[in-house]
Write a protein that holds these residues in place. Structure first.
Motif, short mmCIF file in Angstrom:
data_model
loop_
_atom_site.label_atom_id
_atom_site.label_comp_id
_atom_site.label_asym_id
_atom_site.label_seq_id
_atom_site.Cartn_x
_atom_site.Cartn_y
_atom_site.Cartn_z
N ARG A 82 64.85 -24.07 15.55
CA ARG A 82 64.25 -23.13 16.50
C ARG A 82 64.78 -21.72 16.29
NH1 ARG A 82 65.01 -27.55 20.13
NH2 ARG A 82 66.98 -26.62 20.85
N ARG A 83 66.05 -21.61 15.92
CA ARG A 83 66.68 -20.29 15.82
C ARG A 83 66.46 -19.64 14.45
NH1 ARG A 83 73.09 -18.97 17.17
NH2 ARG A 83 72.80 -16.71 17.40
N LEU A 84 66.45 -20.44 13.40
CA LEU A 84 66.47 -19.89 12.04
C LEU A 84 65.15 -19.98 11.30
CD1 LEU A 84 69.95 -21.18 10.79
CD2 LEU A 84 69.39 -18.97 11.83
N TRP A 85 64.07 -20.45 11.96
CA TRP A 85 62.82 -20.59 11.21
C TRP A 85 62.34 -19.26 10.62
CZ3 TRP A 85 58.40 -17.97 12.24
CH2 TRP A 85 58.25 -17.42 13.50
N PRO A 86 62.54 -18.09 11.27
CA PRO A 86 62.11 -16.85 10.61
C PRO A 86 62.89 -16.59 9.31
CG PRO A 86 62.41 -16.49 12.96
CD PRO A 86 63.04 -17.81 12.64
N VAL A 87 64.20 -16.92 9.32
CA VAL A 87 65.01 -16.76 8.11
C VAL A 87 64.44 -17.63 7.00
CG1 VAL A 87 67.32 -16.98 7.12
CG2 VAL A 87 67.06 -16.33 9.51
N ASP A 140 64.69 -12.57 15.51
CA ASP A 140 63.53 -13.04 14.74
C ASP A 140 63.21 -12.10 13.57
OD1 ASP A 140 63.31 -15.25 16.30
OD2 ASP A 140 61.49 -14.63 17.36
N TRP A 141 63.09 -10.80 13.85
CA TRP A 141 62.70 -9.90 12.77
C TRP A 141 63.85 -9.63 11.81
CZ3 TRP A 141 64.77 -5.14 11.63
CH2 TRP A 141 65.50 -4.47 12.62
N LEU A 142 65.09 -9.58 12.32
CA LEU A 142 66.23 -9.40 11.43
C LEU A 142 66.41 -10.63 10.53
CD1 LEU A 142 68.92 -7.72 13.71
CD2 LEU A 142 67.82 -6.73 11.68
N GLY A 143 66.20 -11.82 11.12
CA GLY A 143 66.30 -13.05 10.34
C GLY A 143 65.24 -13.11 9.26
N ALA A 144 64.01 -12.74 9.62
CA ALA A 144 62.93 -12.73 8.63
C ALA A 144 63.23 -11.75 7.50
CB ALA A 144 61.61 -12.39 9.30
N VAL A 165 74.17 -15.21 3.60
CA VAL A 165 75.46 -15.65 4.14
C VAL A 165 76.01 -14.65 5.16
CG1 VAL A 165 77.85 -16.19 3.56
CG2 VAL A 165 75.99 -17.10 2.15
N PRO A 166 76.06 -13.34 4.85
CA PRO A 166 76.54 -12.41 5.87
C PRO A 166 75.73 -12.46 7.16
CG PRO A 166 76.52 -11.34 3.73
CD PRO A 166 75.83 -12.66 3.55
N TYR A 167 74.40 -12.62 7.04
CA TYR A 167 73.58 -12.67 8.25
C TYR A 167 73.93 -13.89 9.09
CZ TYR A 167 69.73 -13.21 11.45
OH TYR A 167 68.99 -13.38 12.61
N LEU A 168 74.01 -15.06 8.47
CA LEU A 168 74.34 -16.27 9.22
C LEU A 168 75.72 -16.16 9.86
CD1 LEU A 168 72.92 -19.10 6.90
CD2 LEU A 168 71.91 -18.17 8.99
N GLN A 169 76.66 -15.57 9.14
CA GLN A 169 78.00 -15.41 9.72
C GLN A 169 78.00 -14.45 10.90
OE1 GLN A 169 80.28 -14.32 6.22
NE2 GLN A 169 80.85 -16.45 5.82
N SER A 170 77.08 -13.47 10.88
CA SER A 170 77.02 -12.51 11.98
C SER A 170 76.52 -13.14 13.28
CB SER A 170 76.11 -11.33 11.61
OG SER A 170 74.74 -11.70 11.67
N LEU A 171 75.91 -14.32 13.21
CA LEU A 171 75.39 -14.98 14.40
C LEU A 171 76.49 -15.64 15.24
CD1 LEU A 171 72.13 -16.61 12.96
CD2 LEU A 171 72.39 -14.42 14.15
N ARG A 172 77.70 -15.67 14.70
CA ARG A 172 78.88 -16.19 15.43
C ARG A 172 78.69 -17.64 15.89
NH1 ARG A 172 79.45 -11.55 13.77
NH2 ARG A 172 80.68 -9.92 14.80
N MET A 173 78.17 -18.50 15.01
CA MET A 173 78.09 -19.92 15.32
C MET A 173 79.47 -20.55 15.23
SD MET A 173 74.85 -20.96 12.91
CE MET A 173 73.43 -19.88 12.72
#
Length: 258
Positions: A82-87, A140-144, A165-173
């Motif tokens: 649900r969260r990463l589909w735009p990526v 959504d738009w940043l992930g896409a 990788v930097p983008y996913l790390q920025s999500l603070r999971m």
């Protein structure tokens, strides 16, 4: 009397090639075992020094896919979808339909692109800039966008770490969720890259069965070793050495004259 010599020389070259492939994928698997990622990046970086990027990517696809599938398991896949589909949509579309020259292109372009990405990724890892966490309304738009740029670079270099990788790390999971997100993302990127290689050069996309078998076995052996070393190695020291290696390999690829 001298006729058998070429066969012995050819056999010796085969053994040397297989030993080189085994060492590269064992190291790449060990890096993945320690850090949870890095097999495609390490293998592409080292293979890029000894063979064309398209051939290197074709060899990397199966070990990467096989080792990433295990990393996809986890309880968070529905939330991640649900969260990463735009990526993932951007990653898949811009890998398969990239307007840029791909790995099978002639000339030094693929080597230069791969060298530049490795150099940038290594520098980013050494500097470790603090990235702001995206606001939920902008994800959504940043992930896409992150997925699209990653797709372009995947098609051109066979490496899918920037800016994914930097983008996913920025999500603070949390750590487990991030590992699963990386596994799912890398699996999709590997499948998309395999499609690109098959479309561009079907023969090059089907590596020798022996080479592929050696790569798979060595990657899993390295993964096993790396997993057991994970808690014994100081993480900051290991990461600095790894990113420093990417900088050196990127510079070596950029500095090649032929």
């Amino acid at each position: 009397m001298d006729a058998p010599r070429p066969r012995r020389d050819h056999a010796g070259m085969d053994i040397e090639r297989l030993a080189t492939l085994g060492a590269i994928f064992a190291l790449a698997g060990a890096v993945k075992g320690v850090s949870g990622m890095g097999l495609p990046t390490v293998s592409m970086a080292l293979l890029g020094l000894v063979m064309p990027p398209a051939a290197a990517a074709a060899l990397m696809v199966w070990p990467s896919l096989a080792t990433n599938l295990a990393q996809c398991a986890g309880p968070s896949w529905r939330a991640l979808c649900r969260r990463l589909w735009p990526v993932w949509a951007g990653l898949l579309l811009f890998t398969v339909f990239s307007p840029l020259p791909d790995l099978a292109s002639a000339g030094r372009g693929p080597h230069l692109a791969l060298g530049a990405v490795l150099l940038l990724y290594g520098a980013w890892g050494l500097l470790r800039p603090a990235l702001p966490r995206p606001a939920p309304r902008h994800e959504d738009w940043l992930g896409a966008l992150a997925g699209a740029v990653s797709g372009l670079l995947t098609a051109a270099t066979g490496v899918f770490v920037l800016p994914l990788v930097p983008y996913l790390q920025s999500l603070r999971m949390d750590r487990d969720e991030l590992v699963q997100a990386l596994g799912l993302s890398f699996t999709l990127a590997t499948v998309a890259l395999g499609l690109v290689l098959w479309q561009a050069a079907p023969q090059a996309a089907t590596p020798d069965a022996t080479d592929c078998g050696v790569a798979l076995l060595a990657a899993f052996a390295g993964l096993w070793v790396g997993t057991r070393l994970r808690r014994r190695l100081p993480a900051p020291t290991f990461q600095r050495a790894l990113y420093g290696m990417f900088v050196l390999l990127g510079a070596a690829l950029l500095g090649r004259t032929n």
